[in-house]
Write a protein that holds these residues in place. Sequence first.
Motif, PDB file in Angstrom:
ATOM      1  N   THR A  32      37.900  33.729  13.272  1.00 55.44           N
ATOM      2  CA  THR A  32      38.149  33.945  11.844  1.00 55.44           C
ATOM      3  C   THR A  32      37.530  32.800  11.045  1.00 55.44           C
ATOM      4  OG1 THR A  32      40.312  34.576  12.645  1.00 55.44           O
ATOM      5  CG2 THR A  32      39.971  34.671  10.272  1.00 55.44           C
ATOM      6  N   ARG A  33      36.781  33.176  10.016  1.00 57.50           N
ATOM      7  CA  ARG A  33      36.217  32.142   9.134  1.00 57.50           C
ATOM      8  C   ARG A  33      37.146  31.990   7.950  1.00 57.50           C
ATOM      9  NH1 ARG A  33      31.002  30.780  10.354  1.00 57.50           N
ATOM     10  NH2 ARG A  33      30.813  29.573   8.461  1.00 57.50           N
ATOM     11  N   ALA A  34      37.890  30.900   7.930  1.00 55.55           N
ATOM     12  CA  ALA A  34      38.838  30.692   6.834  1.00 55.55           C
ATOM     13  C   ALA A  34      38.114  30.124   5.614  1.00 55.55           C
ATOM     14  CB  ALA A  34      39.964  29.772   7.259  1.00 55.55           C
ATOM     15  N   VAL A  35      37.185  29.227   5.874  1.00 55.29           N
ATOM     16  CA  VAL A  35      36.407  28.606   4.802  1.00 55.29           C
ATOM     17  C   VAL A  35      34.965  28.560   5.272  1.00 55.29           C
ATOM     18  CG1 VAL A  35      36.000  26.516   3.473  1.00 55.29           C
ATOM     19  CG2 VAL A  35      38.341  27.171   4.026  1.00 55.29           C
ATOM     20  N   SER A  36      34.045  29.044   4.451  1.00 55.50           N
ATOM     21  CA  SER A  36      32.652  28.948   4.885  1.00 55.50           C
ATOM     22  C   SER A  36      31.789  28.224   3.871  1.00 55.50           C
ATOM     23  CB  SER A  36      32.079  30.335   5.199  1.00 55.50           C
ATOM     24  OG  SER A  36      32.763  31.343   4.536  1.00 55.50           O
ATOM     25  N   GLY A  37      31.172  27.171   4.350  1.00 56.42           N
ATOM     26  CA  GLY A  37      30.184  26.417   3.576  1.00 56.42           C
ATOM     27  C   GLY A  37      30.655  25.991   2.197  1.00 56.42           C
ATOM     28  N   SER A  83      45.689  35.476  -1.949  1.00 55.96           N
ATOM     29  CA  SER A  83      46.125  34.954  -0.651  1.00 55.96           C
ATOM     30  C   SER A  83      45.054  35.252   0.390  1.00 55.96           C
ATOM     31  CB  SER A  83      47.456  35.582  -0.261  1.00 55.96           C
ATOM     32  OG  SER A  83      47.358  36.980  -0.302  1.00 55.96           O
ATOM     33  N   GLY A  84      44.899  34.307   1.296  1.00 58.91           N
ATOM     34  CA  GLY A  84      43.908  34.468   2.358  1.00 58.91           C
ATOM     35  C   GLY A  84      42.505  34.108   1.929  1.00 58.91           C
ATOM     36  N   CYS A  85      42.351  33.416   0.788  1.00 56.27           N
ATOM     37  CA  CYS A  85      40.998  33.106   0.329  1.00 56.27           C
ATOM     38  C   CYS A  85      40.513  31.775   0.864  1.00 56.27           C
ATOM     39  CB  CYS A  85      40.945  33.113  -1.193  1.00 56.27           C
ATOM     40  SG  CYS A  85      41.714  31.682  -1.939  1.00 56.27           S
ATOM     41  N   GLY A  86      41.366  31.057   1.568  1.00 56.59           N
ATOM     42  CA  GLY A  86      40.917  29.814   2.182  1.00 56.59           C
ATOM     43  C   GLY A  86      41.259  28.576   1.379  1.00 56.59           C
ATOM     44  N   LYS A  87      41.933  28.743   0.246  1.00 55.39           N
ATOM     45  CA  LYS A  87      42.207  27.570  -0.596  1.00 55.39           C
ATOM     46  C   LYS A  87      43.155  26.594   0.082  1.00 55.39           C
ATOM     47  CE  LYS A  87      45.685  30.190  -3.260  1.00 55.39           C
ATOM     48  NZ  LYS A  87      45.845  31.329  -2.350  1.00 55.39           N
ATOM     49  N   THR A  88      44.202  27.116   0.723  1.00 57.88           N
ATOM     50  CA  THR A  88      45.146  26.227   1.398  1.00 57.88           C
ATOM     51  C   THR A  88      44.501  25.573   2.609  1.00 57.88           C
ATOM     52  OG1 THR A  88      47.053  27.474   0.625  1.00 57.88           O
ATOM     53  CG2 THR A  88      47.386  26.135   2.562  1.00 57.88           C
ATOM     54  N   LYS A 126      37.818  35.003   0.055  1.00 62.07           N
ATOM     55  CA  LYS A 126      37.401  35.187   1.449  1.00 62.07           C
ATOM     56  C   LYS A 126      36.657  33.965   1.989  1.00 62.07           C
ATOM     57  CE  LYS A 126      37.140  40.189   1.293  1.00 62.07           C
ATOM     58  NZ  LYS A 126      36.238  41.318   1.033  1.00 62.07           N
ATOM     59  N   GLY A 127      37.200  32.805   1.713  1.00 62.39           N
ATOM     60  CA  GLY A 127      36.629  31.585   2.273  1.00 62.39           C
ATOM     61  C   GLY A 127      35.417  31.055   1.546  1.00 62.39           C
ATOM     62  N   GLU A 128      34.999  31.753   0.487  1.00 60.86           N
ATOM     63  CA  GLU A 128      33.815  31.279  -0.221  1.00 60.86           C
ATOM     64  C   GLU A 128      34.171  30.861  -1.636  1.00 60.86           C
ATOM     65  OE1 GLU A 128      30.285  33.474   0.137  1.00 60.86           O
ATOM     66  OE2 GLU A 128      30.883  34.362   2.048  1.00 60.86           O
ATOM     67  N   LEU A 129      33.417  29.882  -2.096  1.00 62.81           N
ATOM     68  CA  LEU A 129      33.615  29.400  -3.452  1.00 62.81           C
ATOM     69  C   LEU A 129      32.784  30.270  -4.379  1.00 62.81           C
ATOM     70  CD1 LEU A 129      34.777  27.183  -5.248  1.00 62.81           C
ATOM     71  CD2 LEU A 129      32.687  25.906  -4.842  1.00 62.81           C
ATOM     72  N   PRO A 160      17.879  35.936 -12.055  1.00 62.99           N
ATOM     73  CA  PRO A 160      19.172  36.075 -11.356  1.00 62.99           C
ATOM     74  C   PRO A 160      19.497  34.801 -10.593  1.00 62.99           C
ATOM     75  CG  PRO A 160      17.467  37.416 -10.308  1.00 62.99           C
ATOM     76  CD  PRO A 160      16.861  36.860 -11.557  1.00 62.99           C
ATOM     77  N   LYS A 161      20.725  34.393 -10.726  1.00 65.47           N
ATOM     78  CA  LYS A 161      21.115  33.132 -10.091  1.00 65.47           C
ATOM     79  C   LYS A 161      21.370  33.337  -8.602  1.00 65.47           C
ATOM     80  CE  LYS A 161      24.456  31.461 -12.685  1.00 65.47           C
ATOM     81  NZ  LYS A 161      25.504  30.485 -13.034  1.00 65.47           N
ATOM     82  N   GLU A 162      20.909  32.403  -7.794  1.00 59.24           N
ATOM     83  CA  GLU A 162      21.124  32.500  -6.344  1.00 59.24           C
ATOM     84  C   GLU A 162      22.465  31.881  -5.976  1.00 59.24           C
ATOM     85  OE1 GLU A 162      19.219  33.974  -3.984  1.00 59.24           O
ATOM     86  OE2 GLU A 162      18.017  34.733  -5.655  1.00 59.24           O
ATOM     87  N   LYS A 163      22.746  30.818  -6.686  1.00 54.11           N
ATOM     88  CA  LYS A 163      23.926  30.014  -6.344  1.00 54.11           C
ATOM     89  C   LYS A 163      25.218  30.816  -6.510  1.00 54.11           C
ATOM     90  CE  LYS A 163      26.086  25.834  -6.096  1.00 54.11           C
ATOM     91  NZ  LYS A 163      27.309  26.475  -5.591  1.00 54.11           N
ATOM     92  N   GLY A 164      26.077  30.708  -5.557  1.00 53.61           N
ATOM     93  CA  GLY A 164      27.402  31.307  -5.702  1.00 53.61           C
ATOM     94  C   GLY A 164      27.418  32.789  -5.382  1.00 53.61           C
ATOM     95  N   ALA A 165      26.235  33.359  -5.055  1.00 53.36           N
ATOM     96  CA  ALA A 165      26.210  34.785  -4.747  1.00 53.36           C
ATOM     97  C   ALA A 165      27.014  35.049  -3.478  1.00 53.36           C
ATOM     98  CB  ALA A 165      24.777  35.252  -4.555  1.00 53.36           C
ATOM     99  N   SER A 166      27.732  36.130  -3.494  1.00 51.27           N
ATOM    100  CA  SER A 166      28.564  36.415  -2.324  1.00 51.27           C
ATOM    101  C   SER A 166      27.870  37.423  -1.433  1.00 51.27           C
ATOM    102  CB  SER A 166      29.922  36.934  -2.763  1.00 51.27           C
ATOM    103  OG  SER A 166      29.741  38.100  -3.545  1.00 51.27           O
ATOM    104  N   ALA A 167      26.528  37.393  -1.416  1.00 52.38           N
ATOM    105  CA  ALA A 167      25.692  38.241  -0.570  1.00 52.38           C
ATOM    106  C   ALA A 167      25.951  39.723  -0.780  1.00 52.38           C
ATOM    107  CB  ALA A 167      25.857  37.905   0.893  1.00 52.38           C
TER     108      ALA A 167
END
Lengths: 294, 412
Positions: B17-22, B39-44, B210-213, B405-412
């Motif tokens: 499980t990827r709790a936090v990615s990059g 909940s479950g976004c990886g903040k904690t 989902k673990g991404e900022l 279009p901005k690349e940064k922060g894109a959630s793919a």
Amino acid sequence: MAAAATETAQFSGQRDTTAARILRALAKTPLQILLAAIGLLWLVPTIGLFITSILPQSSVTSLGWWKIFAHPSLATFSNYSHLFHNAGLTGALKTTAYISVGNTLIVVIVGALAGYAFAWLEFPGRDWLFIGVVGLLVVPLQMALIPMFRLYNTLGIGGTTLSVVLFHAAFGLPFAIFLLRNFFVGIPKDILESARIDGANELWIFLRLILPLGLPAIASVAIFQFLWTWNDLIVSLTFSVTPITVWIFDQLRQFSSSIDVIAPASFISLIVPLAVFFAFQRYFVQGLLAGSVK
Amino acid sequence: MAEVVFDEVSKVYADGTRAVSGLSLDVGDGEFMVLVGPSGCGKTTALRMVAGLEEISSGALRIGERVVNHVPSRDRDIAMVFQSYALYPHLSVYDNIAFGLKVKKMSKQEIDRRVRNAAEILGLEQFLKRKPRALSGGQRQRVAMGRAIVREPAAFLMDEPLSNLDAKLRVQMRAEVSRLQRDLGTTTIYVTHDQVEAMTMGDRVAVMRKGELLQVADPQTLYDRPVNLFVGGFIGSPAMNMIEATVTRTNGALAVDVGKQHLELDEGTLSSRPALRAYEGRTIILGIRPEELEEASLAPETPPDRRLRGVVELREALGSELMVHFTVEGTREALTEDVKELAQDAGAPTAERPRESNGSGALLVGRFGARASVEEGKPVEVAVDTRSLHFFDAETSEGIYDAEPKEKGASA
């Protein structure tokens, strides 16, 4: 709305009439009587032993125990005073104290440390090792008597109080570790994490948090272990050590009629664990953890 | 005092499980940074990595000048306030607060000075001898704060510290914590799932999913320019209305068609969102915040081409304002993954189904003035503040802003 409220009031009013309360009390009474009867039944041998112990030897066999209520009473504490001048008994009592206190200390200290490690420290093979400890719970100690006897003789500590202390400690530890680990696991994890962030190392956490918070469980383990080893006969008998149980047993064999020694000695042997239990009883407090989280 | 820097920090559990990615995030010295998300976004998890309670799978975490990936919690010089408060139940309030100082073998006088000072700040003086179980929720929360502030650490970490308090107390403590942090000027990372807390307390807010900022910005920017649908929907209460619309051009100016209705856009909208031009003739997702809607009679200056007509489904009077749910014929609510997740987070049982009332159109929520004359089942004319509309790409859910279009922060 108003009608409904009145109805409710009437309903609850009915429930709390004196008659209802008496009925409720009556419903519980049979159970309480039963419990009291069982308690009394269990006390009969103890009371009998005590009465026997304060009667002069001559009267025990010839007269009934109710003579202690006669005037003048036959009750005497001379049996006890004789006993405390008997070096055999005082020595046996000392041996019993060494054995039961000594092994209880070892079991509590090692058991608490191991219980903490099994509950809260990460190390490889932890859970398998714990399963092994649980497995040891079912090993009967009789199985180890002869091998240990031979081992002790090889080591040169055969017949010493120490040998019995170690034996009891070894057989008490699996249960102690099992019980304490399970209790410690229930301590909120946040508390330990908070302590770690506050700068505490594992030893500090163990001494300042785990021990005080685990006191009820530790007290239970200590009482169990103390009672169990205080009353032990077979282990000391095998290793030729003479605590009070073995000493009383010896009296029985040598002078079958020495009831004036056996009865008070048995009563002394019985009263100490009882006192210990009541002394530590206050540590069985519930809700020591209340107010910590949420 | 120190800054806390996440550099491509990831957390992968043993089961994959990827709790936090990059996660890359700079928390400035003295800054109040709020991590927010469902909940479950990886903040904690992210917070616990700073605390040293979770191992960091990859990336580097710096506190001050030091990379602390392998530094144990007790040497990180941080203090944490737990959601459960984690007070030591067998110790008095005084000893609870003094715990971290005693560990450090600080002198008795210094401990006493700091504990009494903290107790004074937090109004705990008369409770110092009590055990935690004899305290109310708010007092326990203060003790937990006191334990953190006496340490005078490089950073405070707070894990939903107010979520166990009742609503009224939470509002009060929110203000107290903010004020305390401002007075002390200690770097703070604060985790919450409550966007109101995030917006009111944070110097900057980091929205995670989902673990991404997704986006880090000050609250106003987050509200005005959400990078995607998810941020737009997460920030603001009641949530932003999100409906499908088509970008059109009439008389040289851009407009959006909402069902059969037409909303004219301002010049300003186009100049601040040049990318919108490329969407001409395409379907986009239009975000309208409830507070940008007003009953037409209360906003008479709004021209007719900036109004929507609908039918009132539900009217909730709050005294100070009126929440009006109305359907707009011929429109559809946007139904992307983001919207579903937001609905799920809000506890809606039927996240799969759009909130269609009677099949005739999307249901919108408007926040009208208390004097608005609306009746359930009757038509309503709603003025739209078209300057504050939000536009999102229907496929990627990204906000439509700059030409590139901005690349940064894109959630793919």
